[in-house]
Design an enzyme around this catalytic site. Structure first.
Site, short mmCIF file in Angstrom:
data_model
loop_
_atom_site.label_atom_id
_atom_site.label_comp_id
_atom_site.label_asym_id
_atom_site.label_seq_id
_atom_site.Cartn_x
_atom_site.Cartn_y
_atom_site.Cartn_z
N HIS A 31 0.83 -1.21 0.00
CA HIS A 31 0.00 0.00 0.00
C HIS A 31 0.87 1.26 0.00
O HIS A 31 0.67 2.16 -0.83
CB HIS A 31 -0.92 -0.01 1.23
CG HIS A 31 -1.85 1.15 1.31
ND1 HIS A 31 -3.17 1.09 0.90
CD2 HIS A 31 -1.67 2.43 1.75
CE1 HIS A 31 -3.75 2.25 1.08
NE2 HIS A 31 -2.86 3.08 1.61
N GLU A 32 1.81 1.31 0.92
CA GLU A 32 2.64 2.51 1.04
C GLU A 32 3.63 2.64 -0.10
O GLU A 32 3.90 3.75 -0.58
CB GLU A 32 3.37 2.51 2.39
CG GLU A 32 2.44 2.54 3.60
CD GLU A 32 1.50 3.74 3.59
OE1 GLU A 32 1.90 4.82 3.11
OE2 GLU A 32 0.35 3.58 4.04
N HIS B 193 1.88 4.18 -2.99
CA HIS B 193 1.79 5.64 -2.86
C HIS B 193 3.09 6.30 -3.34
O HIS B 193 3.08 7.30 -4.06
CB HIS B 193 1.55 6.03 -1.40
CG HIS B 193 0.16 5.85 -0.94
ND1 HIS B 193 -0.94 6.17 -1.71
CD2 HIS B 193 -0.34 5.42 0.26
CE1 HIS B 193 -2.05 5.92 -1.02
NE2 HIS B 193 -1.71 5.46 0.16
#
Length: 213
Positions: free
Chosen positions: A26-27, A30
């Site tokens: 997820h990170e 980003h």
């Protein structure tokens, strides 16, 4: 509140890969999204990595272990580096959620693929991988700061509503905890989580039925 039995710790250990995968991908998503849109801030901060130690927020990680909702350390982003600020923020905000959903889909596919092996440990690990990725995606799309959904929401708020948002955004985490401990958070996100799980299952099961037949 917690029943610290051997089964509790057994399932806790088996859930760790799912939690770490959900957070790290997820990170990192980003970070790569921001970098692709012209912002080198995540790269300079060393966040273009799958190393979970770079992304874990200790409190958010413990919360995810105990309460099945949590958060990671936010990836630093400078929207001023985007050629198109609005487009950049939408892409960056949605990248983590979409990555989690993609991982959940393939995690469920892997789970269905190993069902004939009847390996309980492997099946539980894969089940936790797809469950936690769906949970992380749905939780983060909630439009409460500092979650990803709030970063999209602010782009479409009229000036007066935006002023109100900025005035109260500091209380976002308090609101999330209140929702969680009153059970309202589960009432909001569980139907969405179950709906996504059912949709993926409905897509994948006929495929594997053909493979197994």
């Amino acid at each position: 509140m917690f029943n610290f039995t051997p089964d509790y710790f057994y399932n806790l250990i088996l859930s760790l890969p799912g939690i770490l995968i959900a957070i790290s991908f997820h990170e990192m998503a980003h970070g790569y999204a921001a970098d692709s849109m012209g912002d080198p801030t995540p790269k300079n901060a060393g966040r273009l990595t799958l190393n979970p130690l770079k992304h874990i927020d200790p409190l958010g990680f413990i919360s995810m272990l105990l309460f099945r909702f949590g958060w990671a350390k936010p990836v630093p982003v400078n929207p001023g580096n985007f050629k198109d600020r609005k487009k950049g923020m939408i892409v960056v905000s949605l990248s983590g959620v979409l990555t989690n959903l993609l991982l959940a889909f393939f995690g469920m596919a892997a789970y269905l693929a190993v069902v004939p092996l009847n390996n309980e440990v492997l099946m539980l690990v894969l089940q936790y991988i797809y469950i936690y990725n769906i949970m992380f995606a749905v939780f983060n799309i909630i439009p409460i700061p500092p979650l990803d959904g709030s970063q999209i929401l602010v782009l479409f708020l009229p000036p007066k509503a935006l002023m109100t948002y900025y005035k109260y955004q500091r209380y976002g985490m308090i609101a999330i905890f209140v929702l969680a401990f009153t059970g309202l958070l589960g009432m909001i996100i569980n139907p969405v989580i179950n709906g996504i799980s059912s949709l993926f299952f409905a897509i994948l099961l006929p495929i594997f039925n053909l493979i197994w037949s």
